[in-house]
Design a protein around this motif. Structure first.
Motif, short mmCIF file in Angstrom:
data_model
loop_
_atom_site.label_atom_id
_atom_site.label_comp_id
_atom_site.label_asym_id
_atom_site.label_seq_id
_atom_site.Cartn_x
_atom_site.Cartn_y
_atom_site.Cartn_z
N ILE A 75 0.83 -1.20 0.00
CA ILE A 75 0.00 0.00 0.00
C ILE A 75 0.87 1.26 0.00
O ILE A 75 0.71 2.13 -0.85
N VAL A 76 1.79 1.37 0.92
CA VAL A 76 2.56 2.60 1.04
C VAL A 76 3.63 2.70 -0.05
O VAL A 76 3.64 3.64 -0.83
N CYS A 77 4.52 1.73 -0.11
CA CYS A 77 5.66 1.84 -1.03
C CYS A 77 5.28 1.70 -2.50
O CYS A 77 5.54 2.59 -3.30
N LEU A 78 4.67 0.59 -2.85
CA LEU A 78 4.39 0.34 -4.27
C LEU A 78 3.39 1.33 -4.85
O LEU A 78 3.59 1.81 -5.97
N LEU A 79 2.35 1.66 -4.12
CA LEU A 79 1.39 2.62 -4.65
C LEU A 79 1.98 4.03 -4.73
O LEU A 79 1.65 4.79 -5.64
N ASN A 80 2.88 4.38 -3.81
CA ASN A 80 3.56 5.67 -3.92
C ASN A 80 4.53 5.69 -5.09
O ASN A 80 4.72 6.72 -5.73
N ILE A 81 5.16 4.56 -5.38
CA ILE A 81 6.04 4.49 -6.55
C ILE A 81 5.22 4.69 -7.83
O ILE A 81 5.61 5.45 -8.72
N VAL A 82 4.08 4.04 -7.91
CA VAL A 82 3.21 4.21 -9.08
C VAL A 82 2.73 5.66 -9.19
O VAL A 82 2.75 6.25 -10.27
N SER A 83 2.33 6.25 -8.08
CA SER A 83 1.92 7.65 -8.09
C SER A 83 3.06 8.55 -8.51
O SER A 83 2.86 9.51 -9.28
#
Length: 146
Positions: A75-83
């Motif tokens: 949730i935190v790392c991967l979705l922030n990378i995509v964002s």
């Protein structure tokens, strides 16, 4: 994918629907689909969707580690990378648009010389050059005429 397998193997009883008491995961594939669709959309990760474990139950600490690591990693790392990738792409598009706009306003379309060169050397400057000597619409009409 790894969270699907880990949940399917280590916590199969926790993948129950609280209302109907049916299992979300009867196969690893169903578990993968459930974790990827519902787990990512849930605000707190996969832990919001699984049945709660009490402190006194077996494997409580493992389940806490499973829920927390899913939240932090997915949730935190991967979705922030995509964002971040999406935001960076829009910034690149904006920079390209600004570069093209600057080029069309500060360079002659025909001879591609800088506006500052005309402002220093030619009477009337860049505007005079673009309107009289190298009028791009005149060149367009000429090309159409040929």
């Amino acid at each position: 994918y790894l969270y699907s397998i880990a949940g399917f193997v280590m916590f199969p009883d926790d993948f129950r629907n609280a209302e109907s008491n049916e299992f979300h995961c009867q196969t690893v594939y169903q578990c993968f689909i459930f974790v990827m669709t519902s787990g990512v959309r849930a605000g707190g990760g996969i832990g919001d969707l699984l049945t709660e474990r009490k402190y006194s139950q077996n494997a409580w600490l493992g389940r806490v580690a499973y829920d927390f690591s899913f939240f932090v990693i997915v949730i935190v790392c991967l979705l922030n990378i995509v964002s971040g990738i999406i935001i960076d792409t829009f910034a690149q598009l904006r920079d390209q648009r600004e570069e093209i706009l600057s080029d069309t306003q500060n360079r002659c379309f025909i001879c591609h010389l800088d506006a500052n060169a005309f402002d220093r050397r030619v009477e009337g400057g860049f505007e005079e050059h673009v309107k009289k000597q190298h009028n791009m619409w005149g060149y367009l009409y000429f090309m159409h005429h040929l």
